[in-house]
Design a protein around this motif. Structure first.
Motif, PDB file in Angstrom:
ATOM      1  N   MET A   2       0.946  -1.117  -0.011  1.00 50.22           N
ATOM      2  CA  MET A   2      -0.025   0.022  -0.013  1.00 50.22           C
ATOM      3  C   MET A   2       0.826   1.360  -0.169  1.00 50.22           C
ATOM      4  SD  MET A   2      -3.101   0.886  -0.337  1.00 50.22           S
ATOM      5  CE  MET A   2      -4.409   1.754   0.485  1.00 50.22           C
ATOM      6  N   SER A   3       2.025   1.226   0.403  1.00 52.67           N
ATOM      7  CA  SER A   3       2.879   2.165   0.681  1.00 52.67           C
ATOM      8  C   SER A   3       3.550   2.631  -0.808  1.00 52.67           C
ATOM      9  CB  SER A   3       4.092   2.474   1.576  1.00 52.67           C
ATOM     10  OG  SER A   3       4.827   1.245   1.417  1.00 52.67           O
ATOM     11  N   LYS A   4       3.648   1.605  -1.453  1.00 50.49           N
ATOM     12  CA  LYS A   4       4.134   1.921  -2.811  1.00 50.49           C
ATOM     13  C   LYS A   4       3.080   2.869  -3.694  1.00 50.49           C
ATOM     14  CE  LYS A   4       7.377  -1.785  -3.252  1.00 50.49           C
ATOM     15  NZ  LYS A   4       7.864  -3.185  -3.843  1.00 50.49           N
ATOM     16  N   ILE A   7       3.010   6.384  -2.412  1.00 48.56           N
ATOM     17  CA  ILE A   7       4.088   6.943  -2.977  1.00 48.56           C
ATOM     18  C   ILE A   7       4.028   7.348  -4.481  1.00 48.56           C
ATOM     19  CG2 ILE A   7       6.753   6.854  -3.384  1.00 48.56           C
ATOM     20  CD1 ILE A   7       7.154   5.275  -0.689  1.00 48.56           C
ATOM     21  N   VAL A   8       3.717   6.281  -5.353  1.00 51.72           N
ATOM     22  CA  VAL A   8       3.458   6.559  -6.798  1.00 51.72           C
ATOM     23  C   VAL A   8       2.545   7.705  -7.157  1.00 51.72           C
ATOM     24  CG1 VAL A   8       2.703   5.455  -9.063  1.00 51.72           C
ATOM     25  CG2 VAL A   8       4.360   4.233  -7.404  1.00 51.72           C
ATOM     26  N   SER A   9       1.047   7.344  -6.141  1.00 56.16           N
ATOM     27  CA  SER A   9       0.103   8.451  -6.287  1.00 56.16           C
ATOM     28  C   SER A   9       0.772   9.872  -6.077  1.00 56.16           C
ATOM     29  CB  SER A   9      -0.955   8.191  -5.513  1.00 56.16           C
ATOM     30  OG  SER A   9      -1.434   6.897  -5.812  1.00 56.16           O
ATOM     31  N   TYR A  10       1.292   9.978  -4.868  1.00 55.35           N
ATOM     32  CA  TYR A  10       2.128  11.469  -4.727  1.00 55.35           C
ATOM     33  C   TYR A  10       2.859  11.834  -5.518  1.00 55.35           C
ATOM     34  CZ  TYR A  10       4.378  14.840  -1.803  1.00 55.35           C
ATOM     35  OH  TYR A  10       4.986  16.117  -1.612  1.00 55.35           O
TER      36      TYR A  10
END
Length: 75
Positions: A2-4, A7-10
């Motif tokens: 989920m953190s990936k 990060i990609v969305s950000y």
């Protein structure tokens, strides 16, 4: 996992919302500053048009890699 996604969305959000992404080369800036609005809009549209293709190619590459990895995981 989920953190990936976060990060990609950000990163994508930052890329598409940065005002510096509207920067132009010196000649394009000179055309825009000349006061000819339709010509300036045409230059900006042309720059946007040219920027689309590298993103499509990279997106296609990542999609192909995703499908390849997914098929490898099934086997």
């Amino acid at each position: 996992m989920m953190s990936k996604k976060i990060i990609v969305s950000y990163i994508l959000l930052m890329i598409f919302t940065l005002k510096s992404s509207y920067s132009q080369c010196a000649m394009c800036k000179a055309v825009v500053e000349s006061g000819d609005v339709p010509l300036a809009e045409g230059v900006n549209n042309g720059i946007s048009y040219l920027m689309v293709f590298p993103y499509l190619l990279i997106g296609g590459l990542f999609f192909a890699l995703y499908r390849y990895k997914k098929n490898q995981a099934k086997n």
